[in-house]
Design an enzyme around this catalytic site. Structure first.
Site, PDB file in Angstrom:
ATOM      1  N   LYS A 172       0.834  -1.215   0.000  1.00 22.04           N
ATOM      2  CA  LYS A 172       0.000   0.000   0.000  1.00 22.04           C
ATOM      3  C   LYS A 172       0.869   1.265   0.000  1.00 22.04           C
ATOM      4  O   LYS A 172       0.632   2.179  -0.785  1.00 22.04           O
ATOM      5  CB  LYS A 172      -0.896   0.000   1.245  1.00 22.04           C
ATOM      6  CG  LYS A 172      -1.450   1.369   1.579  1.00 22.04           C
ATOM      7  CD  LYS A 172      -2.107   1.389   2.943  1.00 22.04           C
ATOM      8  CE  LYS A 172      -2.438   2.783   3.391  1.00 22.04           C
ATOM      9  NZ  LYS A 172      -1.386   3.439   4.173  1.00 22.04           N
ATOM     10  N   ASN A 173       1.857   1.313   0.886  1.00 17.66           N
ATOM     11  CA  ASN A 173       2.598   2.571   1.031  1.00 17.66           C
ATOM     12  C   ASN A 173       3.565   2.838  -0.124  1.00 17.66           C
ATOM     13  O   ASN A 173       4.085   3.944  -0.252  1.00 17.66           O
ATOM     14  CB  ASN A 173       3.287   2.644   2.394  1.00 17.66           C
ATOM     15  CG  ASN A 173       2.262   2.880   3.508  1.00 17.66           C
ATOM     16  OD1 ASN A 173       1.125   3.276   3.227  1.00 17.66           O
ATOM     17  ND2 ASN A 173       2.649   2.636   4.749  1.00 17.66           N
ATOM     18  N   CYS A 180      -5.104   8.583   8.638  1.00 14.12           N
ATOM     19  CA  CYS A 180      -5.304   8.125  10.007  1.00 14.12           C
ATOM     20  C   CYS A 180      -4.917   9.202  11.015  1.00 14.12           C
ATOM     21  O   CYS A 180      -3.898   9.873  10.848  1.00 14.12           O
ATOM     22  CB  CYS A 180      -4.457   6.874  10.255  1.00 14.12           C
ATOM     23  SG  CYS A 180      -4.998   5.466   9.291  1.00 14.12           S
ATOM     24  N   ARG A 237       0.715  15.191  12.769  1.00 15.71           N
ATOM     25  CA  ARG A 237       1.478  14.646  11.636  1.00 15.71           C
ATOM     26  C   ARG A 237       1.879  15.816  10.736  1.00 15.71           C
ATOM     27  O   ARG A 237       1.314  16.012   9.661  1.00 15.71           O
ATOM     28  CB  ARG A 237       0.657  13.606  10.877  1.00 15.71           C
ATOM     29  CG  ARG A 237       0.304  12.397  11.715  1.00 15.71           C
ATOM     30  CD  ARG A 237      -0.500  11.374  10.950  1.00 15.71           C
ATOM     31  NE  ARG A 237       0.312  10.568  10.051  1.00 15.71           N
ATOM     32  CZ  ARG A 237      -0.194   9.605   9.263  1.00 15.71           C
ATOM     33  NH1 ARG A 237      -1.482   9.356   9.266  1.00 15.71           N
ATOM     34  NH2 ARG A 237       0.594   8.914   8.458  1.00 15.71           N
ATOM     35  N   ASP A 252       6.204  19.737   7.731  1.00  9.43           N
ATOM     36  CA  ASP A 252       7.215  20.803   7.624  1.00  9.43           C
ATOM     37  C   ASP A 252       8.451  20.362   6.841  1.00  9.43           C
ATOM     38  O   ASP A 252       9.067  21.166   6.128  1.00  9.43           O
ATOM     39  CB  ASP A 252       7.612  21.293   9.024  1.00  9.43           C
ATOM     40  CG  ASP A 252       8.098  20.150   9.910  1.00  9.43           C
ATOM     41  OD1 ASP A 252       7.317  19.187  10.124  1.00  9.43           O
ATOM     42  OD2 ASP A 252       9.249  20.184  10.363  1.00  9.43           O
ATOM     43  N   ARG A 289      -9.062   0.736   3.543  1.00  2.95           N
ATOM     44  CA  ARG A 289      -8.050   1.624   2.943  1.00  2.95           C
ATOM     45  C   ARG A 289      -6.723   0.897   2.759  1.00  2.95           C
ATOM     46  O   ARG A 289      -5.894   1.323   1.945  1.00  2.95           O
ATOM     47  CB  ARG A 289      -7.825   2.859   3.824  1.00  2.95           C
ATOM     48  CG  ARG A 289      -8.933   3.901   3.729  1.00  2.95           C
ATOM     49  CD  ARG A 289      -8.494   5.223   4.346  1.00  2.95           C
ATOM     50  NE  ARG A 289      -7.085   5.442   4.076  1.00  2.95           N
ATOM     51  CZ  ARG A 289      -6.176   5.715   5.000  1.00  2.95           C
ATOM     52  NH1 ARG A 289      -6.499   5.839   6.251  1.00  2.95           N
ATOM     53  NH2 ARG A 289      -4.917   5.887   4.657  1.00  2.95           N
TER      54      ARG A 289
HETATM   55  N1  EPU Z   1       7.274  14.215  10.715  1.00  6.40           N
HETATM   56  C1  EPU Z   1       7.534  15.533  11.001  1.00  6.40           C
HETATM   57  N2  EPU Z   1       7.586  16.414   9.942  1.00  6.40           N
HETATM   58  C2  EPU Z   1       7.378  16.039   8.671  1.00  6.40           C
HETATM   59  C3  EPU Z   1       7.104  14.681   8.392  1.00  6.40           C
HETATM   60  C4  EPU Z   1       7.052  13.782   9.445  1.00  6.40           C
HETATM   61  O1  EPU Z   1       7.723  15.925  12.147  1.00  6.40           O
HETATM   62  O2  EPU Z   1       7.441  16.886   7.777  1.00  6.40           O
HETATM   63  C5  EPU Z   1       7.225  13.238  11.821  1.00  6.40           C
HETATM   64  C6  EPU Z   1       5.853  12.574  11.948  1.00  6.40           C
HETATM   65  O3  EPU Z   1       4.976  13.358  12.737  1.00  6.40           O
HETATM   66  C7  EPU Z   1       6.196  11.262  12.573  1.00  6.40           C
HETATM   67  C8  EPU Z   1       7.562  10.922  11.983  1.00  6.40           C
HETATM   68  O4  EPU Z   1       8.086  12.168  11.494  1.00  6.40           O
HETATM   69  O5  EPU Z   1       6.346  11.409  13.971  1.00  6.40           O
HETATM   70  C9  EPU Z   1       7.549   9.931  10.837  1.00  6.40           C
HETATM   71  O6  EPU Z   1       6.604  10.337   9.860  1.00  6.40           O
HETATM   72  P1  EPU Z   1       6.755   9.963   8.323  1.00  6.40           P
HETATM   73  O7  EPU Z   1       6.789  11.227   7.540  1.00  6.40           O
HETATM   74  O8  EPU Z   1       7.845   8.990   8.131  1.00  6.40           O
HETATM   75  O9  EPU Z   1       5.351   9.280   8.078  1.00  6.40           O
HETATM   76  P2  EPU Z   1       4.471   9.386   6.788  1.00  6.40           P
HETATM   77  O10 EPU Z   1       5.324   9.444   5.591  1.00  6.40           O
HETATM   78  O11 EPU Z   1       3.412  10.414   6.958  1.00  6.40           O
HETATM   79  C10 EPU Z   1       4.428   6.818   6.331  1.00  6.40           C
HETATM   80  C11 EPU Z   1       3.362   5.780   6.196  1.00  6.40           C
HETATM   81  C12 EPU Z   1       2.744   5.492   7.548  1.00  6.40           C
HETATM   82  C13 EPU Z   1       3.837   5.057   8.508  1.00  6.40           C
HETATM   83  C14 EPU Z   1       4.952   6.104   8.572  1.00  6.40           C
HETATM   84  C15 EPU Z   1       6.127   5.694   9.424  1.00  6.40           C
HETATM   85  C16 EPU Z   1       2.526   6.238   3.988  1.00  6.40           C
HETATM   86  C17 EPU Z   1       1.427   6.746   3.140  1.00  6.40           C
HETATM   87  N3  EPU Z   1       2.335   6.277   5.305  1.00  6.40           N
HETATM   88  O12 EPU Z   1       3.756   7.973   6.835  1.00  6.40           O
HETATM   89  O13 EPU Z   1       1.859   4.417   7.338  1.00  6.40           O
HETATM   90  O14 EPU Z   1       3.288   4.898   9.786  1.00  6.40           O
HETATM   91  O15 EPU Z   1       5.432   6.373   7.235  1.00  6.40           O
HETATM   92  O16 EPU Z   1       6.679   4.535   8.937  1.00  6.40           O
HETATM   93  O17 EPU Z   1       3.543   5.785   3.490  1.00  6.40           O
HETATM   94  C18 EPU Z   1      -0.016   3.081   7.744  1.00  6.40           C
HETATM   95  O18 EPU Z   1       0.317   2.437   6.744  1.00  6.40           O
HETATM   96  O19 EPU Z   1      -0.900   2.711   8.552  1.00  6.40           O
HETATM   97  C19 EPU Z   1       0.670   4.344   8.004  1.00  6.40           C
HETATM   98  C20 EPU Z   1       0.186   5.258   8.831  1.00  6.40           C
END
Ligand code: EPU
Length: 428
Positions: free
Chosen positions: A22-23, A116, A121, A124, A396
């Site tokens: 999915k991701n 979610c 989240r 920045d 989803r």
């Molecule tokens: N973060 C920041 N600033 C940013 C981006 C992230 O502070 O600009 C923080 C987030 O708040 C969090 C950490 O960095 O504490 C990691 O966030 P990341 O950006 O890696 O998460 P994401 O890209 O939004 C993806 C997956 C999530 C998974 C996370 C961590 C997708 C679409 N989503 O989210 O998947 O939990 O990486 O591995 O790829 C799920 O599949 O259920 C899911 C939520």
């Protein structure tokens, strides 16, 4: 609206085929915007996020053809249609439309993403990357406006290791002029998958999967065909339920390296695991040992498996601690597990699980995707029937879940929610 019902307590046996990740899928589909000719993506999971993203590509003038697990994307007539509201709010990964549209059209308007609710989240780091490449970024009435005369390669150090920011900056940088370096990049397998697709489209990317990614911008990108890697989180979810209820289960189409942190923890708990080629064989145990787990960025234990793993730990006799260092509020499943009789306390970022008693079927609500997975695992483990509402969250991310569970011998079915129950959910 539907609910998922599970009659628990039945041992599971057989083979389950894991779908595409999915991701990865949710990044690969927007990535196709960058091409000038059709992109074909194979091995897509059958999940609602894929449909929503394909519809978003149609909104910006693309044509898409979805046939089972293959999506053909025609990007030739796409344009920089602003998307401040509507479908973009349905899923978090719509933020990849920012990087892809900025890269291709040098402008984009994208409503702040949904997805979610796991606590704050922020995006920045995505914005820091876009700005470093020369974009002007503003937030107006809940939508992000991005605009650049031209994008110029830059050196970007991520203050937080972020999957989304790493991918989004790659998307924006592949057509930028000159060289971009992303330092402190995330190393998740999905990042390598996106880099592989972009490379097949003609991009010049080195180092994906390490913490320094180097991109040399190219003039244009062309179409290609790409097959998505197996979903390590879906595989992990089935490994967890196999550990809980499996007599003997084969998880098929999995890259065992991608689930190594989970396999190690399951072994520590006393679960028998064997790996061969792209299959993992698991025999569950009624004598599970408690363990402590801390979620970390890849290759550490994934936050996305923290919730289903918590359900499993309720079966291990004794105390376990699970700490989520990635998200500070990914514990909404715990109230629901308590309704099923689990003894769990949350303290800060940790859940303290006092395991050993059998869960009891109950009416519970999935508040997010992996909370849903946790409740499915709990429902399979519990005595009696568990009724899970909020199934749209599960849909989803887990394609064909009931069929897969049924093929392992689980008693699981869906019912429509009607009358008073529907009213109560709609008013809550
Ligand atoms: N973060 C920041 N600033 C940013 C981006 C992230 O502070 O600009 C923080 C987030 O708040 C969090 C950490 O960095 O504490 C990691 O966030 P990341 O950006 O890696 O998460 P994401 O890209 O939004 C993806 C997956 C999530 C998974 C996370 C961590 C997708 C679409 N989503 O989210 O998947 O939990 O990486 O591995 O790829 C799920 O599949 O259920 C899911 C939520």
């Amino acid at each position: 609206m539907e609910k998922l019902l599970i009659e628990g307590g039945h041992p599971l046996e057989g083979k389950v085929q894991i779908s595409g990740a999915k991701n990865s899928a949710v990044a690969l589909i927007p990535a196709a915007i960058l091409a000038d000719s059709p992109v074909t993506i194979d091995n897509l999971p059958n999940i609602s996020d894929v449909e929503t993203l394909a519809e978003l590509l149609e909104e910006i003038g693309g044509k898409t053809e979805l046939d089972r697990d293959t999506l053909v994307i025609h990007p030739e007539n796409m344009f920089a249609m602003p998307l401040p509201n509507g479908r973009v709010k349905k899923l978090r990964a719509s933020y990849y439309m920012m990087g892809a549209m900025l890269g291709k059209f040098k402008k984009a308007v994208i409503g702040l993403p949904g997805g979610c609710n796991l606590g704050p989240r922020p995006i920045d780091q995505h914005i820091k990357g876009f700005e470093a490449l020369g974009a002007k970024v503003t937030n107006e009435h809940g939508a992000i406006y991005l605009q650049a005369d031209e994008l110029i390669g830059s050196r970007i150090y991520l203050d937080v290791v972020s999957v989304g920011a790493t991918i989004n900056i790659m998307l924006a940088a592949v057509l930028a002029k000159g060289k971009t370096t992303i330092e402190n990049a995330a190393k998740e397998p999905e990042i390598i998958d996106v880099a592989t697709l972009l490379s097949s489209m003609g991009a010049n990317i080195k180092g994906a999967g390490t913490n320094v990614i180097r991109i040399n911008g190219v003039e244009s990108l062309h179409g290609c065909r790409h097959s998505i890697i197996p979903d390590r989180i879906e595989a992990g979810t089935f490994m967890i339920l196999a550990a809980a209820m499996g007599k003997s289960i084969t998880v098929d189409n999995v890259i065992s390296d991608h689930v190594e942190s989970l396999s190690a923890k399951l072994r520590e708990m006393g679960v028998m695991i064997e790996e061969k080629d792209d299959q993992i064989f698991i025999s569950g145990s009624n004598n599970l040992k408690p363990v402590d787990v801390k979620t970390l960025v890849y290759p550490g234990f994934p936050t996305d498996l923290q919730q289903p793993f918590t359900s499993l730990l309720t079966k291990a006799e004794g105390s376990s601690i699970i700490t989520d260092t990635i998200y500070n509020a990914r514990f909404k499943h715990i109230d629901e597990l308590r309704r099923m009789g689990a003894n769990i306390k949350v303290e800060g970022r940790s859940a303290l699980i006092n395991g050993g008693s059998t869960l009891q079927g109950a009416k519970v609500r999935a508040s997010d995707l992996r909370a849903g997975a946790a409740l499915v695992v709990a429902g399979l483990m519990g005595n009696g029937v568990t009724e899970i509402t909020g199934v749209e969250h599960i849909d989803r991310g887990y394609g064909g879940l009931e069929e897969k569970l049924k093929s392992l011998g689980a008693k699981v079915w869906r019912e429509n929610i009607t009358g008073k129950e529907l009213e109560e959910i709609q008013n809550s």
